[in-house]
Design a protein around this motif. Sequence first.
Motif, PDB file in Angstrom:
ATOM      1  N   ILE A 118      55.155  53.909  69.211  1.00 20.40           N
ATOM      2  CA  ILE A 118      55.655  53.341  68.065  1.00 20.40           C
ATOM      3  C   ILE A 118      56.223  54.081  66.832  1.00 20.40           C
ATOM      4  O   ILE A 118      57.192  54.248  66.271  1.00 20.40           O
ATOM      5  CB  ILE A 118      55.057  52.138  67.450  1.00 20.40           C
ATOM      6  N   THR A 119      55.324  55.144  66.506  1.00 21.66           N
ATOM      7  CA  THR A 119      55.725  56.000  65.574  1.00 21.66           C
ATOM      8  C   THR A 119      56.765  56.862  65.892  1.00 21.66           C
ATOM      9  O   THR A 119      57.848  57.034  65.240  1.00 21.66           O
ATOM     10  CB  THR A 119      54.485  56.770  65.125  1.00 21.66           C
ATOM     11  N   PRO A 120      56.769  57.456  67.241  1.00 21.34           N
ATOM     12  CA  PRO A 120      57.762  58.186  67.623  1.00 21.34           C
ATOM     13  C   PRO A 120      59.198  57.755  67.485  1.00 21.34           C
ATOM     14  O   PRO A 120      60.213  58.287  67.165  1.00 21.34           O
ATOM     15  CB  PRO A 120      57.426  58.923  68.967  1.00 21.34           C
ATOM     16  N   GLY A 121      58.975  56.394  68.174  1.00 24.21           N
ATOM     17  CA  GLY A 121      60.376  55.522  68.028  1.00 24.21           C
ATOM     18  C   GLY A 121      61.083  55.727  66.659  1.00 24.21           C
ATOM     19  O   GLY A 121      62.119  55.711  66.473  1.00 24.21           O
ATOM     20  N   ALA A 122      60.132  55.238  65.474  1.00 23.25           N
ATOM     21  CA  ALA A 122      60.490  55.117  64.425  1.00 23.25           C
ATOM     22  C   ALA A 122      61.145  56.374  63.733  1.00 23.25           C
ATOM     23  O   ALA A 122      62.225  56.425  63.182  1.00 23.25           O
ATOM     24  CB  ALA A 122      59.426  54.262  63.651  1.00 23.25           C
ATOM     25  N   SER A 123      60.549  57.228  64.216  1.00 23.17           N
ATOM     26  CA  SER A 123      60.951  58.558  63.598  1.00 23.17           C
ATOM     27  C   SER A 123      62.380  58.940  64.285  1.00 23.17           C
ATOM     28  O   SER A 123      63.271  59.516  63.635  1.00 23.17           O
ATOM     29  CB  SER A 123      59.908  59.730  64.043  1.00 23.17           C
TER      30      SER A 123
END
Length: 358
Positions: A118-123
């Motif tokens: 989720i965090t890599p996607g948002a980044s």
Amino acid sequence: MPRTLSSRAARPRGPHLISGRAMGLLYAALTVTLVVSVTVAVSTGTVTVPARDVWSVVLGHITGRTAGLDPLQDQIVWDLRMPRVLVSAVVGAGLSVVGVGLQALVRNPLADPYMLGITPGASLGAVLVVATGSAALDGLGVTGAAFVAAVLTMGAVFLIAQRSGRLTDTRLILAGVAVGYLAVAATSFVQLQTNPNQLAGIMFWLMGSLAGAEWADLRLPTTALVLGTLWLLTQGRGLNALMTGDDAAAGLGVDVHRLRRRLLVVTSLMTATVVVVAGGLGFVGLVIPHIARLAVGAEHRRVLPTSMLVGAVFLVLVDLASRTVARPDELPVGIFTAGIGVPVLLWLLRRTRRSEGT
């Protein structure tokens, strides 16, 4: 034999026999610690503002009596530092609560928003806007693009992890890791296409930063934190059951697959609202739940509020360090969360190994 194993697995580990009065005292102590931490963080900076003046400004704005306030102190406290410090508290609390939910979701104590991609996607969404401009993504700003990308990532993980309409912890982890690596690769490719000036801003955001936080940045993550935590608290029995295994949870009357789907959606949305204002912060959602369990045991209705308060205090102090250690320069918050989180994690792993007698 299975019944004995299930009952032993369902029994929370750690100091779970803490009385209600002791828990109340713990929550009160953590709340006071949070208030003191916020006061110190707002007081400290390039210009030091006495704690008494900090609360004079805060109370003046709350009561609407701002006429007699010092203009410089008012701007420093109310316009610059207070929103940033409160955002850091909300982000720390949100990541910690998400960590508790994700660790129950996949029954893995190492789970965090990074593991599920989720965090890599948002980044990736944020970096695309910084590199190409908002016009390339239908006018979405960094915040909007990060949120949309996080939701899309969550949807991809959800679809990949399903098998015959069911979600399992192993498939969730594998799907999250795969999607996360893909997002990281895409982010690296975008970075290669940017100029040095853009690259510096992208790297700073990827490592986590609360610089420039405004009052408006509090609305979405605070709403998500309150609603998400309240829902997770109502699912405390189900979260406890999930940690015992799918068969044992089903035997206790929990609809495991429906609870997993809802957990994935709630924790993903909470993560998205946090990442858009703080960037790619790591280790908060991984380490803080472990600390909370050491203090209050494995009962989720105690772990959740404890994690929320400890996480808020932690990130307030970490953000304070990020802007004062090398002042007047500011360092990315992620450097400090990793610098603190890695040793704590290694200590926890060593402690767990000793308790297991290995």
